[in-house]
Design a protein around this motif. Structure first.
Motif, PDB file in Angstrom:
ATOM      1  N   SER A 194       0.826  -1.272  -0.010  1.00 58.29           N
ATOM      2  CA  SER A 194      -0.018  -0.112   0.168  1.00 58.29           C
ATOM      3  C   SER A 194       0.929   1.251   0.108  1.00 58.29           C
ATOM      4  O   SER A 194       2.099   1.168  -0.031  1.00 58.29           O
ATOM      5  CB  SER A 194      -0.939   0.124   1.186  1.00 58.29           C
ATOM      6  N   SER A 195       0.094   2.234  -0.036  1.00 52.94           N
ATOM      7  CA  SER A 195       1.005   3.707  -0.055  1.00 52.94           C
ATOM      8  C   SER A 195       1.352   4.279   1.525  1.00 52.94           C
ATOM      9  O   SER A 195       1.684   5.336   1.546  1.00 52.94           O
ATOM     10  CB  SER A 195       0.221   4.586  -0.759  1.00 52.94           C
ATOM     11  N   ILE A 196       1.045   3.274   2.349  1.00 52.46           N
ATOM     12  CA  ILE A 196       1.252   3.678   3.811  1.00 52.46           C
ATOM     13  C   ILE A 196       2.679   3.721   4.098  1.00 52.46           C
ATOM     14  O   ILE A 196       3.515   3.102   3.523  1.00 52.46           O
ATOM     15  CB  ILE A 196       0.460   2.597   4.704  1.00 52.46           C
ATOM     16  N   ARG A 197       2.830   4.919   4.791  1.00 53.32           N
ATOM     17  CA  ARG A 197       4.463   5.159   5.062  1.00 53.32           C
ATOM     18  C   ARG A 197       4.410   5.748   6.400  1.00 53.32           C
ATOM     19  O   ARG A 197       3.503   6.440   6.917  1.00 53.32           O
ATOM     20  CB  ARG A 197       5.287   6.070   4.034  1.00 53.32           C
ATOM     21  N   ALA A 198       5.762   5.987   7.140  1.00 53.45           N
ATOM     22  CA  ALA A 198       5.868   6.581   8.371  1.00 53.45           C
ATOM     23  C   ALA A 198       5.720   8.179   7.967  1.00 53.45           C
ATOM     24  O   ALA A 198       5.927   8.619   6.914  1.00 53.45           O
ATOM     25  CB  ALA A 198       7.323   6.366   8.874  1.00 53.45           C
ATOM     26  N   VAL A 199       5.192   9.068   9.041  1.00 50.55           N
ATOM     27  CA  VAL A 199       5.198  10.322   8.943  1.00 50.55           C
ATOM     28  C   VAL A 199       6.503  11.006   8.825  1.00 50.55           C
ATOM     29  O   VAL A 199       7.678  10.366   9.388  1.00 50.55           O
ATOM     30  CB  VAL A 199       4.315  10.866  10.098  1.00 50.55           C
ATOM     31  N   SER A 200       6.707  11.812   8.185  1.00 54.03           N
ATOM     32  CA  SER A 200       7.905  12.455   7.598  1.00 54.03           C
ATOM     33  C   SER A 200       8.366  13.218   8.834  1.00 54.03           C
ATOM     34  O   SER A 200       7.541  13.491   9.870  1.00 54.03           O
ATOM     35  CB  SER A 200       7.869  13.519   6.496  1.00 54.03           C
ATOM     36  N   ASP A 201       9.574  13.587   9.061  1.00 53.67           N
ATOM     37  CA  ASP A 201      10.300  14.403   9.947  1.00 53.67           C
ATOM     38  C   ASP A 201      10.136  15.800   9.599  1.00 53.67           C
ATOM     39  O   ASP A 201       9.932  16.257   8.606  1.00 53.67           O
ATOM     40  CB  ASP A 201      11.689  13.865  10.543  1.00 53.67           C
ATOM     41  N   LYS A 202      10.699  16.860  10.648  1.00 59.05           N
ATOM     42  CA  LYS A 202      10.566  18.273  10.606  1.00 59.05           C
ATOM     43  C   LYS A 202      11.471  18.527   9.480  1.00 59.05           C
ATOM     44  O   LYS A 202      10.978  19.633   8.597  1.00 59.05           O
ATOM     45  CB  LYS A 202      10.903  18.866  11.946  1.00 59.05           C
ATOM     46  N   LEU A 203      12.736  18.219   9.302  1.00 56.21           N
ATOM     47  CA  LEU A 203      13.573  18.414   8.267  1.00 56.21           C
ATOM     48  C   LEU A 203      12.977  18.188   6.859  1.00 56.21           C
ATOM     49  O   LEU A 203      13.121  19.132   6.007  1.00 56.21           O
ATOM     50  CB  LEU A 203      15.025  17.852   8.621  1.00 56.21           C
ATOM     51  N   ALA A 204      12.493  16.922   6.630  1.00 61.63           N
ATOM     52  CA  ALA A 204      11.638  16.619   5.414  1.00 61.63           C
ATOM     53  C   ALA A 204      10.660  17.542   5.095  1.00 61.63           C
ATOM     54  O   ALA A 204      10.474  18.152   3.995  1.00 61.63           O
ATOM     55  CB  ALA A 204      11.163  15.314   5.485  1.00 61.63           C
ATOM     56  N   MET A 205       9.928  17.950   6.273  1.00 64.71           N
ATOM     57  CA  MET A 205       8.853  18.850   6.019  1.00 64.71           C
ATOM     58  C   MET A 205       9.226  20.296   5.627  1.00 64.71           C
ATOM     59  O   MET A 205       8.767  20.863   4.606  1.00 64.71           O
ATOM     60  CB  MET A 205       7.820  18.962   7.254  1.00 64.71           C
ATOM     61  N   LYS A 206      10.339  20.394   6.015  1.00 61.01           N
ATOM     62  CA  LYS A 206      10.864  21.820   5.755  1.00 61.01           C
ATOM     63  C   LYS A 206      11.273  21.986   4.127  1.00 61.01           C
ATOM     64  O   LYS A 206      11.033  22.983   3.599  1.00 61.01           O
ATOM     65  CB  LYS A 206      11.979  22.300   6.678  1.00 61.01           C
ATOM     66  N   LEU A 258      -1.509  17.446   3.102  1.00 61.77           N
ATOM     67  CA  LEU A 258      -0.316  18.191   3.736  1.00 61.77           C
ATOM     68  C   LEU A 258      -0.614  18.927   5.034  1.00 61.77           C
ATOM     69  O   LEU A 258       0.274  18.788   5.872  1.00 61.77           O
ATOM     70  CB  LEU A 258      -0.017  19.153   2.609  1.00 61.77           C
ATOM     71  N   ILE A 259      -1.761  19.168   5.264  1.00 64.25           N
ATOM     72  CA  ILE A 259      -1.957  19.943   6.581  1.00 64.25           C
ATOM     73  C   ILE A 259      -2.075  19.062   7.587  1.00 64.25           C
ATOM     74  O   ILE A 259      -1.544  19.129   8.636  1.00 64.25           O
ATOM     75  CB  ILE A 259      -3.214  20.683   6.306  1.00 64.25           C
ATOM     76  N   SER A 260      -2.474  17.603   7.270  1.00 62.46           N
ATOM     77  CA  SER A 260      -2.692  16.654   8.175  1.00 62.46           C
ATOM     78  C   SER A 260      -1.255  16.295   8.557  1.00 62.46           C
ATOM     79  O   SER A 260      -1.187  15.953   9.987  1.00 62.46           O
ATOM     80  CB  SER A 260      -3.558  15.532   7.707  1.00 62.46           C
ATOM     81  N   GLU A 261      -0.541  16.095   7.750  1.00 61.47           N
ATOM     82  CA  GLU A 261       1.066  15.713   7.988  1.00 61.47           C
ATOM     83  C   GLU A 261       1.749  16.775   8.928  1.00 61.47           C
ATOM     84  O   GLU A 261       2.337  16.451   9.791  1.00 61.47           O
ATOM     85  CB  GLU A 261       1.824  15.003   6.907  1.00 61.47           C
ATOM     86  N   LEU A 262       1.608  17.895   8.503  1.00 59.48           N
ATOM     87  CA  LEU A 262       2.114  19.103   9.059  1.00 59.48           C
ATOM     88  C   LEU A 262       1.664  19.089  10.528  1.00 59.48           C
ATOM     89  O   LEU A 262       2.381  19.513  11.320  1.00 59.48           O
ATOM     90  CB  LEU A 262       1.882  20.380   8.433  1.00 59.48           C
ATOM     91  N   GLY A 263       0.558  18.915  10.715  1.00 56.62           N
ATOM     92  CA  GLY A 263      -0.024  19.142  12.142  1.00 56.62           C
ATOM     93  C   GLY A 263       0.412  17.754  12.786  1.00 56.62           C
ATOM     94  O   GLY A 263       0.981  18.271  13.926  1.00 56.62           O
ATOM     95  N   LEU A 264       0.514  16.800  12.391  1.00 55.61           N
ATOM     96  CA  LEU A 264       1.132  15.496  13.302  1.00 55.61           C
ATOM     97  C   LEU A 264       2.719  15.787  13.494  1.00 55.61           C
ATOM     98  O   LEU A 264       3.064  15.536  14.586  1.00 55.61           O
ATOM     99  CB  LEU A 264       0.869  14.102  12.465  1.00 55.61           C
ATOM    100  N   ILE A 265       3.373  16.187  12.527  1.00 51.79           N
ATOM    101  CA  ILE A 265       4.749  16.494  12.771  1.00 51.79           C
ATOM    102  C   ILE A 265       5.118  17.641  13.768  1.00 51.79           C
ATOM    103  O   ILE A 265       5.914  17.131  14.689  1.00 51.79           O
ATOM    104  CB  ILE A 265       5.397  16.883  11.310  1.00 51.79           C
ATOM    105  N   ASN A 266       4.214  18.510  13.877  1.00 51.77           N
ATOM    106  CA  ASN A 266       4.503  19.680  14.839  1.00 51.77           C
ATOM    107  C   ASN A 266       3.667  19.574  16.022  1.00 51.77           C
ATOM    108  O   ASN A 266       3.718  20.411  16.852  1.00 51.77           O
ATOM    109  CB  ASN A 266       4.124  20.841  14.242  1.00 51.77           C
TER     110      ASN A 266
END
Length: 148
Positions: free
Chosen positions: A44-56, A123-131
């Motif tokens: 599937s397309s499931i992956r771990a949530v990115s980290d802050k550096l990747a998001m930046k 994008l917003i959902s991942e940004l929220g979880l990361i931060n």
């Protein structure tokens, strides 16, 4: 394509006579729960949530990356659909960036409007979880992240 989620549990269930283990995943941005068979996670397309550096880095590409304006509507729609289905953070951000830029110049058709909403939600959902922030805070951060 549902956005970032949190694995709440691993449960064994019998569905259609077949017993297997499932990840029970909560998607905070849509208040939805999904069950994914453990055996199908790798396909599937499931992956771990990115980290802050990747998001930046993704936010930098979102704000400053180039958009391909030479594509026809059909080509663009196909490419954007493939990017969203990949589940990759950067590709979803590229879809959001490109459709937002087009929307600022002319009206999007209904299919692309829906695609824009999906990419934004992802994008917003991942940004929220990361931060560790709310959906509203992530939305604000996305719109002010040029300075990140």
């Amino acid at each position: 394509m549902h956005g970032a989620g949190v694995i709440e549990a691993i449960e064994e269930k019998e569905i259609q006579g077949k017993r297997q283990e499932y990840y029970l995943i909560t998607i905070p941005i849509s208040s939805m729960q999904v069950m994914i068979p453990l055996a199908k996670v790798t396909s599937s397309s499931i992956r771990a949530v990115s980290d802050k550096l990747a998001m930046k880095n993704v936010l930098h590409i979102f704000h400053y990356g180039e958009s391909d304006t030479s594509l026809s509507w059909k080509e663009r729609y196909k490419l954007n659909s493939e990017k969203l289905k990949s589940g990759k953070l950067q590709e979803g951000a590229e879809v959001l960036r490109d459709l937002t830029r087009i929307q600022n110049q002319k009206a999007l058709n209904s299919s692309e409007k829906q695609m824009l909403l999906t990419a934004r939600k992802m994008l917003i959902s991942e940004l929220g979880l990361i931060n560790g922030i709310t959906e509203n805070q992530a939305t604000d951060l996305l719109s002010t992240s040029k300075n990140v």
